[in-house]
Scaffold this motif. Structure first.
Motif, PDB file in Angstrom:
ATOM      1  N   UNK A 178       0.601  -0.996  -0.133  1.00 34.73           N
ATOM      2  CA  UNK A 178      -0.062   0.004   0.178  1.00 34.73           C
ATOM      3  C   UNK A 178       0.916   1.627  -0.263  1.00 34.73           C
ATOM      4  N   UNK A 179       1.847   0.971   0.667  1.00 32.07           N
ATOM      5  CA  UNK A 179       2.542   2.509   0.674  1.00 32.07           C
ATOM      6  C   UNK A 179       3.382   3.179  -0.328  1.00 32.07           C
ATOM      7  N   UNK A 180       4.185   1.608  -1.083  1.00 27.24           N
ATOM      8  CA  UNK A 180       4.060   2.097  -2.602  1.00 27.24           C
ATOM      9  C   UNK A 180       4.063   2.028  -3.279  1.00 27.24           C
ATOM     10  N   UNK A 181       2.609   1.722  -3.243  1.00 26.19           N
ATOM     11  CA  UNK A 181       1.643   2.521  -4.793  1.00 26.19           C
ATOM     12  C   UNK A 181       1.346   4.164  -3.989  1.00 26.19           C
ATOM     13  N   UNK A 182       0.399   4.339  -2.714  1.00 21.68           N
ATOM     14  CA  UNK A 182       1.192   5.326  -2.140  1.00 21.68           C
ATOM     15  C   UNK A 182       1.570   6.799  -2.542  1.00 21.68           C
TER      16      UNK A 182
END
Length: 505
Positions: free
Chosen positions: A151-155
């Motif tokens: 989730x963090x990478x896509x965010x």
């Protein structure tokens, strides 16, 4: 039939804990039915995580719920207690444990008695006193950390796509991984592959805009697959524009800047720490003998050295390798040994209860496989070196055969088949970390301090200064002022965590 009633306490619900309890309930089924034996499993989580699948779960190739195995389902004849053992007094055959209800009960930790003790608490992340690591580091040892990292990478890609500040964009698209073992290399390979695929759906983010950095203190990565395969892995990662830095250490990540020992500085919002593990702190709270590295001293029969009725295996145990040429060698703390040790451990407990002689654990290391992303991998199995697609296929085939239960095997295989037929999912569900945030705001509450801090770190406080300013600072003021914020602006946290052990067999 056992010689006397046996209360077996299994501490830990990982590889060793689950497989030991699973085999014990099968071997002692008649004794359990007659009330002559009981098995209690104390574990912090009600599931076992199959860690070799964490990188694929992070990349979206496998659903998170298929990476874990529910203990209550596979251990119907055991008593599963969700809690933690905090101390063991083996001389008195008692263990101190806390459960989810301990704090609310107000009675403090309770004592539980046992006749046979199986210690398999696993390991925890080994961290160093590096400035900023505790505040900004992300681990990769649990399924929660794996999905949080996805989730963090896509965010970060969303932030980079929407900001007009070059500094914010550069930091958002820089990803630093510390540790060149299985966890770091596989996580980096899978996530870089996923992010490269995701860029086709961003109008202003290209694969070459992203910086991926792998930091390793030694002179090689993936030492388990051999020097030649390690060099191939470095060249393959560099071919994908991944910056691999050997003989390099992370010295600081304070102020969202990764400072390396070679003088390089990378403004980044993502530092993933996978630089090893250490024995679980519980071991130091026992009266059992430990090695100088903090692991339990064990015999080849998987009993704890110098005491009776205590057993151990896996990451927590220093088990002599009877197949090694050099004396004093211990088995490696990986899944390949853990799965096999659990079988021998359970059988030896049953033999002990029946008054039969014990058998030593002996297994010659078969080799290792590692995935570097979709259709890429390396393997060194029984002396044969394999790379590319064949190694990637071997990696999947091996771990599919090892993941517990037919149910999980079928679901994982189905997901792999569907992922080959359809496009990848690239959605971020960061709001899962704080599912009540939107309702709290709608009900007139205030976000907690950690969520407000996360919004500041993501550059989305005070009117969204990351460039997404299309009138969305008041709930899309198009007449929707009734509190229905249409599933937006849920504050998010950056996940924190430790590191992962060598998960591969």
């Amino acid at each position: 039939m056992v010689k006397e009633r046996a209360r077996i306490l299994v501490v830990g619900g990982g590889y060793v804990g689950m497989y030991t309890a699973l085999r014990l309930q099968r071997k002692l089924r008649g004794d359990i039915g007659r009330g002559e034996a009981e098995i209690t499993v104390v574990t912090p989580d009600p599931y076992m995580t199959y860690q070799p699948f964490l990188p694929e779960a992070a990349a979206g190739a496998i659903s998170p719920r298929h990476v874990v195995v529910p203990l209550r389902r596979v251990l119907p004849h055991c008593r599963v207690v969700v809690g933690e053992v905090t101390a063991v007094d083996h001389a008195k055959r008692t263990a101190t444990l806390t459960t989810l209800a301990t704090e609310e009960e107000g009675t403090g930790p309770r004592q539980t008695a046992y006749d046979e003790l199986v210690l398999a608490p696993g390991s925890v992340s080994r961290t160093l006193p590096i400035p900023g690591l505790a505040d900004h580091g992300i681990g990769f040892k649990t399924v929660e950390e794996a999905i949080g990292l996805r989730n963090h990478v896509i965010e970060q890609m969303d932030i980079a796509s929407s900001t007009r500040d070059p500094a914010i964009r550069d930091a958002a698209l820089t990803f630093v991984f510390v540790g060149g073992g299985y966890a770091g290399v596989e996580a980096l390979g899978e996530l870089e592959d996923m992010a490269r695929y995701a860029t086709r759906y961003y109008h202003n983010v290209k694969p070459e805009d992203m910086k991926w950095v792998l930091v390793e203190a030694s002179d090689r990565i993936l030492p388990e697959v051999g020097e030649e395969m390690g060099r191939y892995t470095v060249s393959e990662l560099r071919r994908r524009n991944i910056d691999v830095r050997l003989h390099t250490r992370l010295e600081s990540c304070a102020d969202r800047t990764a400072v390396l020992s070679d003088g390089a500085r990378f403004p980044t919002r993502t530092v993933v720490w996978t630089a090893g593990v250490k024995p679980h702190p519980l071991l130091a709270a026992t009266d059992l003998p430990l090695t100088d590295r903090g692991r339990l001293k064990c015999t080849p029969e998987l009993t704890v050295e110098g005491v009776t009725h205590a057993w151990a295996a896996g990451d927590a145990a220093a088990v002599p390798d009877v197949t090694a040429a050099e004396p004093g060698t211990y088995t490696a703390p990986n899944a390949q040994h853990a799965l096999r040790q659990a079988k021998v451990l359970a059988d030896n407990i049953v033999r002990s209860l029946h008054g039969e002689p014990l058998r030593p654990y002996a297994h010659k290391y078969a080799g290792s496989v590692a995935s570097l992303g979709l259709h890429e991998g390396v393997a060194h199995v029984y002396g044969r070196k394999v790379k590319g697609y064949p190694a990637w296929f071997m990696h999947r085939a091996y771990h599919l055969s090892r993941v517990p239960t037919v149910n999980r095997k079928a679901r994982v295989l189905a997901e792999w088949t569907l992922s080959g037929l359809f496009k990848r999912e690239i959605v971020s569900l960061g709001s899962l970390e704080h599912p009540r945030a939107e309702f709290e705001l709608a009900a007139g509450g205030k976000p907690s301090a950690d969520r407000k801090g996360a919004r500041r770190e993501d550059g989305r406080e005070n009117g969204r200064d990351d460039g997404r300013e299309n009138g969305r600072d008041d709930g899309r003021d198009d007449g929707r002022d009734d509190g229905r914020d249409d599933r937006r602006d849920t504050p998010k946290d950056d996940p924190k965590g430790g590191s992962n052990n060598n998960p591969n067999g």
